[in-house]
Enzyme design. Structure first.
Site, PDB file in Angstrom:
ATOM      1  N   ALA A 112       1.049  -1.210   0.036  1.00 28.42           N
ATOM      2  CA  ALA A 112       0.032   0.018  -0.062  1.00 28.42           C
ATOM      3  C   ALA A 112       0.918   1.127  -0.013  1.00 28.42           C
ATOM      4  O   ALA A 112       1.983   1.199   0.292  1.00 28.42           O
ATOM      5  CB  ALA A 112      -0.981  -0.300   1.206  1.00 28.42           C
ATOM      6  N   GLY A 172       0.709  -5.075   0.790  1.00 32.08           N
ATOM      7  CA  GLY A 172      -0.439  -5.278  -0.148  1.00 32.08           C
ATOM      8  C   GLY A 172      -0.067  -6.158  -1.352  1.00 32.08           C
ATOM      9  O   GLY A 172      -0.916  -6.531  -2.133  1.00 32.08           O
ATOM     10  N   GLU A 195      -0.106  -9.596  -0.708  1.00 32.69           N
ATOM     11  CA  GLU A 195      -1.615  -9.844  -0.301  1.00 32.69           C
ATOM     12  C   GLU A 195      -2.513 -10.014  -1.727  1.00 32.69           C
ATOM     13  O   GLU A 195      -3.322 -11.011  -1.898  1.00 32.69           O
ATOM     14  CB  GLU A 195      -2.178  -8.723   0.428  1.00 32.69           C
ATOM     15  CG  GLU A 195      -1.776  -8.964   2.000  1.00 32.69           C
ATOM     16  CD  GLU A 195      -2.403  -7.994   2.585  1.00 32.69           C
ATOM     17  OE1 GLU A 195      -1.828  -6.358   2.389  1.00 32.69           O
ATOM     18  OE2 GLU A 195      -2.924  -7.978   3.887  1.00 32.69           O
ATOM     19  N   GLU A 230       4.730  -5.093   7.324  1.00 28.99           N
ATOM     20  CA  GLU A 230       3.970  -4.434   7.819  1.00 28.99           C
ATOM     21  C   GLU A 230       4.268  -3.912   9.361  1.00 28.99           C
ATOM     22  O   GLU A 230       4.509  -3.094   9.887  1.00 28.99           O
ATOM     23  CB  GLU A 230       2.564  -4.588   7.805  1.00 28.99           C
ATOM     24  CG  GLU A 230       1.764  -4.319   6.485  1.00 28.99           C
ATOM     25  CD  GLU A 230       1.705  -5.466   5.716  1.00 28.99           C
ATOM     26  OE1 GLU A 230       2.596  -6.653   5.794  1.00 28.99           O
ATOM     27  OE2 GLU A 230       1.182  -5.626   4.779  1.00 28.99           O
TER      28      GLU A 230
END
Ligand code: COA
Length: 267
Positions: free
Chosen positions: A73, A118, A121, A141
């Site tokens: 992200a 992300g 993911e 993260e």
């Protein structure tokens, strides 16, 4: 809407067509293809358009440049988020990844470099993951004082198992493509120069399979795995019965008996 029409309105994605295979490239190389809100929204629109375009039978997802698939992200947005905003951000990201997983068509992640946060993911929401030998994967993260929000704690545990997932999530370590292969996080590792061709080749192989049978297999696995086993068996049996109503079943069995290649139409 055809994929050709929507393609014009994207700033951070490129969509190319190669026959019945569509290639989505996340295209923000200056920030290693990090996913900001706009890119996530573009992905949402692109995936929906490709899902509803019957001429598309398989999708390849990759990142622009040689260095990165998706480096997570966009940390510029994360740095200023509020609690309510963070919740919304996670729900939005989860929704986009769910759309990928439930697209009803095979999506091949061609992991051409960093697949972090992300990015990892998103790759895990794809049907099959092929990594370049230069790729690095991980859920870093924890090193930012946060946790995955696009269902990384869930998909990673389901793909590699709880113990391995917890180690990756808690250390935040980047792992090599070979290590990811050893853990079962990627299906195979190929030389970087051959990655896109290999991903397209696999997508083309899957694109000629019977589309409804492909969709039912995807549903059987993704939805069935979330059910208790006896219900999942009934669900599979129902899909098995449903597939028997298709022209493609007749074509597939007839072609076998006539010793020729089947031509599936998705009906
Ligand atoms: N969000 C926003 N910008 C990002 C980004 C992200 N997730 N990942 C990389 N970038 C930006 C960097 O800030 C840098 O911008 P700059 O040129 O304006 O300084 C640019 O992309 C290049 O990255 P850089 O860090 O200089 O490259 P590197 O080769 O030294 O390191 C990484 C590559 C992937 C190891 C490193 O960029 C990184 O750790 N990124 C964050 C990964 C992460 O934590 N993702 C999870 C987010 S939840």
């Amino acid at each position: 809407m055809s994929s050709e029409t929507i393609l014009l309105s994207f700033e951070n994605l490129k969509i190319d067509r190669d026959g019945s295979v569509a290639v989505i490239t996340v295209d923000r190389p200056k920030v290693l293809n990090a996913l900001n809100t706009q890119t996530l929204d573009e992905l949402r629109r692109a995936i929906l358009a490709l899902k509803h375009d019957d001429s598309v039978r398989a999708v390849v997802m990759t990142g622009a440049g040689e260095k990165s698939f998706i480096a997570g992200a966009d940390i510029n947005e994360l740095a200023v988020q509020t609690p309510a905003g963070g919740r919304e951000h996670a729900i939005r990201g989860q929704h986009v990844l769910d759309l990928i997983e439930h697209m009803g068509k095979p999506v091949i992640a061609a992991i051409n470099g960093y697949a972090l946060g992300g990015g990892c993911e998103l790759a895990m929401a794809c049907t099959i993951r092929i990594a370049a030998d230069t790729a690095k994967l991980g859920q870093p993260e924890i090193n930012l004082g946060i946790i995955p929000g696009y269902a990384g704690t869930q998909r990673l545990s389901r793909i590699v198992g709880r113990g391995r997932a917890l180690e990756l999530l808690l250390t935040g370590d980047q792992i090599t493509a070979q290590e990811a292969y050893r853990l079962g996080l990627v299906n195979r590792v190929v030389p970087a120069a051959e990655l896109l061709a290999e991903a397209k080749k696999l997508a083309a192989t899957l694109a000629v399979k019977a589309p409804l049978a492909v969709r039912f297999i995807l549903e059987g696995v993704h939805k069935g795995l979330e059910m208790p086993f006896p219900q999942a068996q009934i669900f599979e049996a129902t899909l098995f019965g449903l597939v028997a109503s298709t022209d493609d079943m007749k074509e597939g069995t007839k072609a076998f008996l006539e010793k020729r290649k089947p031509e599936f139409k998705g009906r």
